[in-house]
Write a protein that holds these residues in place. Sequence first.
Motif, short mmCIF file in Angstrom:
data_model
loop_
_atom_site.label_atom_id
_atom_site.label_comp_id
_atom_site.label_asym_id
_atom_site.label_seq_id
_atom_site.Cartn_x
_atom_site.Cartn_y
_atom_site.Cartn_z
N ALA A 7 -19.33 -12.64 17.53
CA ALA A 7 -19.21 -13.01 18.94
C ALA A 7 -18.11 -12.19 19.60
O ALA A 7 -17.08 -11.89 18.99
CB ALA A 7 -18.92 -14.49 19.08
N GLU A 8 -18.35 -11.85 20.85
CA GLU A 8 -17.36 -11.17 21.67
C GLU A 8 -16.93 -12.13 22.78
O GLU A 8 -17.77 -12.83 23.36
CB GLU A 8 -17.98 -9.91 22.28
CG GLU A 8 -17.07 -9.16 23.23
CD GLU A 8 -17.77 -7.97 23.87
OE1 GLU A 8 -17.36 -7.55 24.97
OE2 GLU A 8 -18.74 -7.45 23.27
N ILE A 9 -15.63 -12.19 23.06
CA ILE A 9 -15.11 -13.09 24.10
C ILE A 9 -14.84 -12.27 25.36
O ILE A 9 -14.00 -11.36 25.35
CB ILE A 9 -13.82 -13.79 23.66
CG1 ILE A 9 -13.97 -14.39 22.25
CG2 ILE A 9 -13.42 -14.86 24.68
CD1 ILE A 9 -14.98 -15.47 22.13
N SER A 10 -15.59 -12.54 26.43
CA SER A 10 -15.33 -11.87 27.69
C SER A 10 -14.01 -12.37 28.28
O SER A 10 -13.51 -13.44 27.91
CB SER A 10 -16.46 -12.14 28.69
OG SER A 10 -17.63 -11.46 28.32
N ASP A 11 -13.45 -11.59 29.20
CA ASP A 11 -12.23 -12.04 29.88
C ASP A 11 -12.47 -13.40 30.52
O ASP A 11 -13.47 -13.60 31.23
CB ASP A 11 -11.82 -11.04 30.96
CG ASP A 11 -11.28 -9.74 30.38
OD1 ASP A 11 -10.98 -9.71 29.16
OD2 ASP A 11 -11.17 -8.75 31.12
N VAL A 12 -11.58 -14.33 30.25
CA VAL A 12 -11.73 -15.68 30.79
C VAL A 12 -11.60 -15.64 32.31
O VAL A 12 -10.68 -15.03 32.86
CB VAL A 12 -10.66 -16.61 30.18
CG1 VAL A 12 -10.69 -17.99 30.87
CG2 VAL A 12 -10.89 -16.76 28.68
N ILE A 29 -7.95 -18.11 23.51
CA ILE A 29 -9.29 -18.61 23.19
C ILE A 29 -9.95 -17.74 22.13
O ILE A 29 -10.67 -18.24 21.25
CB ILE A 29 -10.14 -18.71 24.47
CG1 ILE A 29 -9.59 -19.83 25.37
CG2 ILE A 29 -11.60 -18.98 24.12
CD1 ILE A 29 -10.27 -19.94 26.72
N SER A 30 -9.72 -16.43 22.17
CA SER A 30 -10.26 -15.55 21.14
C SER A 30 -9.75 -15.95 19.76
O SER A 30 -10.52 -16.02 18.79
CB SER A 30 -9.88 -14.09 21.44
OG SER A 30 -10.48 -13.64 22.62
N ALA A 31 -8.43 -16.20 19.67
CA ALA A 31 -7.85 -16.63 18.40
C ALA A 31 -8.38 -18.00 17.98
O ALA A 31 -8.67 -18.24 16.80
CB ALA A 31 -6.33 -16.67 18.52
N LYS A 36 -18.73 -16.40 27.53
CA LYS A 36 -18.12 -16.28 28.85
C LYS A 36 -17.59 -17.65 29.29
O LYS A 36 -18.37 -18.56 29.60
CB LYS A 36 -19.13 -15.75 29.87
CG LYS A 36 -19.61 -14.33 29.56
CD LYS A 36 -20.53 -13.79 30.64
CE LYS A 36 -20.89 -12.33 30.36
NZ LYS A 36 -21.76 -11.76 31.42
N PHE A 37 -16.26 -17.77 29.30
CA PHE A 37 -15.61 -19.00 29.71
C PHE A 37 -15.21 -18.91 31.18
O PHE A 37 -14.65 -17.90 31.62
CB PHE A 37 -14.35 -19.26 28.88
CG PHE A 37 -14.61 -19.66 27.45
CD1 PHE A 37 -14.70 -21.00 27.10
CD2 PHE A 37 -14.77 -18.70 26.46
CE1 PHE A 37 -14.94 -21.37 25.78
CE2 PHE A 37 -15.01 -19.06 25.15
CZ PHE A 37 -15.09 -20.40 24.81
N ASN A 38 -15.47 -19.97 31.93
CA ASN A 38 -15.04 -20.08 33.32
C ASN A 38 -14.34 -21.42 33.49
O ASN A 38 -14.97 -22.48 33.32
CB ASN A 38 -16.25 -19.99 34.27
CG ASN A 38 -15.86 -20.17 35.73
OD1 ASN A 38 -14.68 -20.05 36.09
ND2 ASN A 38 -16.82 -20.47 36.57
N LEU A 39 -13.05 -21.39 33.79
CA LEU A 39 -12.29 -22.63 33.96
C LEU A 39 -12.27 -22.98 35.45
O LEU A 39 -11.66 -22.30 36.26
CB LEU A 39 -10.87 -22.44 33.41
CG LEU A 39 -10.85 -22.08 31.91
CD1 LEU A 39 -9.43 -21.87 31.44
CD2 LEU A 39 -11.53 -23.15 31.08
#
Length: 216
Positions: free
Chosen positions: A49-54, A77-79, A105-108
């Motif tokens: 999995a790749e974590i996009s910029d939050v 979040i990546s860690a 893709k996280f959106n807060l």
Amino acid sequence: MKRMYAVKRLVYLMAIALGLSLTGCVSFTPLGPIGEPLSPAPSTLDRSAEISDVVISAPELDDKVRVAGSRQLTEQISAYVDKSDYFKRIVVFPAKAGEDDVVLKFNLTSLAGKRTMHPAYIPGALVTLTLWIWVDGPIYVDKYDLAGELIIEDRQGKQLARSVEQVKLDKNVGLWNADYLNPRLGGAQLRELIAQLLAGATPQLRTPSKELAAHE
């Protein structure tokens, strides 16, 4: 370095005390640290999995807070996802996810925190001659309204899973509570939100779509 941190912490605590004394409440934006998972994933997907910029779309935040918060939370979040064992590997730039891997893709959408004086604090402390304070009676109420969305896509940008979660609670804080002098409030609550988003989205990756099932 330690001395500078101590000074910053003292300034932060003085600001909270001043805000409470003048207005009865002080607002804050939880940005971690979220720490490590409290428990590992029930199973590990055979995907990287790749974590996009939050993305921080929470209202009433200035651009500096959004940019700095996005950078901090993307790293945290990546860690967190890496140590949670939901995926076999986390892909970090400059490496790229493979064809069968996914992008998270996280959106807060809400990062609201507020500390207010507990309504029973003053009368309780007066009636008990301050015994209220020493037996850990509540002094503050920390109010949290955190919300977010997690979308998981394949490498072509097709949505594979989505979860929307909210953590909304009031927490009493007494003199002996760890949050009484905590300069970074909300880390545990933000971790809970991230955990809920992952727990809600990742099982959808294990469920065959109707279209796939029709061909089996």
